[in-house]
Design a protein around this motif. Sequence first.
Motif, mmCIF file in Angstrom:
data_model
loop_
_atom_site.group_PDB
_atom_site.id
_atom_site.type_symbol
_atom_site.label_atom_id
_atom_site.label_comp_id
_atom_site.label_asym_id
_atom_site.label_seq_id
_atom_site.Cartn_x
_atom_site.Cartn_y
_atom_site.Cartn_z
ATOM 1 N N ASN A 22 48.005 25.468 43.031
ATOM 2 C CA ASN A 22 47.450 26.892 42.929
ATOM 3 C C ASN A 22 47.752 27.257 41.332
ATOM 4 O OD1 ASN A 22 45.867 28.812 43.680
ATOM 5 N ND2 ASN A 22 47.575 30.057 44.072
ATOM 6 N N ASP A 23 49.143 27.172 40.834
ATOM 7 C CA ASP A 23 49.127 27.639 39.424
ATOM 8 C C ASP A 23 48.382 26.995 38.587
ATOM 9 O OD1 ASP A 23 51.329 29.095 40.420
ATOM 10 O OD2 ASP A 23 52.927 27.652 40.056
ATOM 11 N N ILE A 24 48.378 25.643 38.418
ATOM 12 C CA ILE A 24 47.518 24.857 37.469
ATOM 13 C C ILE A 24 45.915 25.271 37.640
ATOM 14 C CG2 ILE A 24 46.732 22.657 37.032
ATOM 15 C CD1 ILE A 24 49.417 23.134 36.091
ATOM 16 N N ALA A 25 45.309 25.637 38.875
ATOM 17 C CA ALA A 25 43.916 26.021 39.132
ATOM 18 C C ALA A 25 43.981 27.533 38.434
ATOM 19 C CB ALA A 25 43.726 25.989 40.454
ATOM 20 N N ASN A 26 44.779 28.382 38.492
ATOM 21 C CA ASN A 26 44.918 29.732 37.910
ATOM 22 C C ASN A 26 44.602 29.438 36.373
ATOM 23 O OD1 ASN A 26 44.720 31.139 40.367
ATOM 24 N ND2 ASN A 26 47.006 31.385 40.526
ATOM 25 N N GLY A 105 42.736 41.548 34.043
ATOM 26 C CA GLY A 105 42.681 42.739 34.722
ATOM 27 C C GLY A 105 41.848 43.814 33.474
ATOM 28 N N LEU A 106 42.611 43.744 32.193
ATOM 29 C CA LEU A 106 42.201 44.760 31.204
ATOM 30 C C LEU A 106 40.673 44.258 30.989
ATOM 31 C CD1 LEU A 106 45.172 44.685 28.709
ATOM 32 C CD2 LEU A 106 44.535 46.515 30.260
ATOM 33 N N LEU A 107 40.299 43.329 30.902
ATOM 34 C CA LEU A 107 38.646 42.886 30.520
ATOM 35 C C LEU A 107 38.089 43.657 31.737
ATOM 36 C CD1 LEU A 107 36.689 41.467 28.827
ATOM 37 C CD2 LEU A 107 36.987 39.586 30.592
ATOM 38 N N LEU A 108 38.461 43.558 32.883
ATOM 39 C CA LEU A 108 37.739 43.876 34.035
ATOM 40 C C LEU A 108 37.680 45.733 33.877
ATOM 41 C CD1 LEU A 108 38.764 41.822 37.135
ATOM 42 C CD2 LEU A 108 36.544 41.782 35.801
ATOM 43 N N MET A 109 38.640 46.228 33.586
ATOM 44 C CA MET A 109 38.700 47.553 33.523
ATOM 45 C C MET A 109 37.852 48.135 32.313
ATOM 46 S SD MET A 109 42.064 49.496 33.946
ATOM 47 C CE MET A 109 43.621 49.134 34.561
ATOM 48 N N MET A 110 38.134 47.554 31.161
ATOM 49 C CA MET A 110 36.982 48.025 29.921
ATOM 50 C C MET A 110 35.594 47.694 30.425
ATOM 51 S SD MET A 110 39.336 46.191 26.775
ATOM 52 C CE MET A 110 37.846 45.608 26.152
ATOM 53 N N ASN A 133 37.522 41.186 41.385
ATOM 54 C CA ASN A 133 38.875 41.565 41.291
ATOM 55 C C ASN A 133 39.778 40.808 42.444
ATOM 56 O OD1 ASN A 133 41.412 42.866 40.479
ATOM 57 N ND2 ASN A 133 40.764 44.863 41.507
ATOM 58 N N SER A 134 40.974 40.201 42.029
ATOM 59 C CA SER A 134 41.662 39.523 43.198
ATOM 60 C C SER A 134 43.073 40.168 43.418
ATOM 61 C CB SER A 134 41.979 37.985 42.662
ATOM 62 O OG SER A 134 42.597 38.117 41.610
ATOM 63 N N LYS A 135 43.362 39.934 44.452
ATOM 64 C CA LYS A 135 44.760 40.535 44.825
ATOM 65 C C LYS A 135 45.862 40.255 44.003
ATOM 66 C CE LYS A 135 43.331 41.955 49.430
ATOM 67 N NZ LYS A 135 43.849 41.974 50.955
ATOM 68 N N HIS A 136 45.724 38.689 43.538
ATOM 69 C CA HIS A 136 47.024 38.291 42.497
ATOM 70 C C HIS A 136 46.891 38.882 41.116
ATOM 71 C CE1 HIS A 136 47.147 35.363 45.550
ATOM 72 N NE2 HIS A 136 46.146 35.040 45.808
ATOM 73 N N ASN A 137 45.913 39.784 40.996
ATOM 74 C CA ASN A 137 45.826 40.468 39.796
ATOM 75 C C ASN A 137 46.977 41.346 39.719
ATOM 76 O OD1 ASN A 137 45.302 41.671 37.378
ATOM 77 N ND2 ASN A 137 42.974 41.337 37.679
ATOM 78 N N ILE A 138 47.747 41.576 38.565
ATOM 79 C CA ILE A 138 48.758 42.613 38.488
ATOM 80 C C ILE A 138 48.087 44.209 38.470
ATOM 81 C CG2 ILE A 138 50.569 43.615 36.851
ATOM 82 C CD1 ILE A 138 50.861 40.620 36.133
ATOM 83 N N LEU A 139 46.871 44.290 38.001
ATOM 84 C CA LEU A 139 46.364 45.497 37.829
ATOM 85 C C LEU A 139 45.313 45.938 38.999
ATOM 86 C CD1 LEU A 139 45.637 45.560 33.936
ATOM 87 C CD2 LEU A 139 47.554 46.627 35.190
#
Length: 178
Positions: A22-26, A105-110, A133-139
């Motif tokens: 999963n880490d590699i996929a992300n 996250g910043l890109l999605l917010m902008m 947006n995914s729940k794994h996102n910090i923002l």
Amino acid sequence: MIEHDLAHQLKAARIDKGYSQNDIANILNITRQSVSKWERGLVYPDLDNLIRLSDIYSIPVDNLIRVNHKKQVVEQKDTANVKVSHENLKVDKVNVLKYQNVMKGLLLMMLSIISTLIAPIGVLIPSYVIWRNSKHNILYKSIIAVSTIAIVVSLVNCFVIYNDNFSWNNKTTVYPIK
């Protein structure tokens, strides 16, 4: 089925670095199933992903695809005498994932904020951002809040534009000055 040498090399390198599939996929922005197929020998990774994997695993591409890779890796490790603690690898992995999540996250917010400048699009794009947006996102929660506000602002703008231009009840009366 393809030759299993590459599959074993990829799996061994991933485990050696302490990453999960999963880490590699992300990191590569692909599905976990793709990584699994590579490691089971069902398909080859494309050239771009193979190069990125070699960077992540700190192994030259030649060593990944050659049959005698294990012997070469052992020789390289012995000659270099490089010892990296497991904790450092975990910290590096976490930092890479956090950086990617923050940037996404910043890109999605902008994108949500900028979309409010054009009223009809400002309703659609923030909806898409909430969907992406995914729940794994910090923002995660911040993106939902900003996108919701952007949708409300855009709806108000759409109503104002409609009311000003297309409303049949707007009758302007001109009174003569005496």
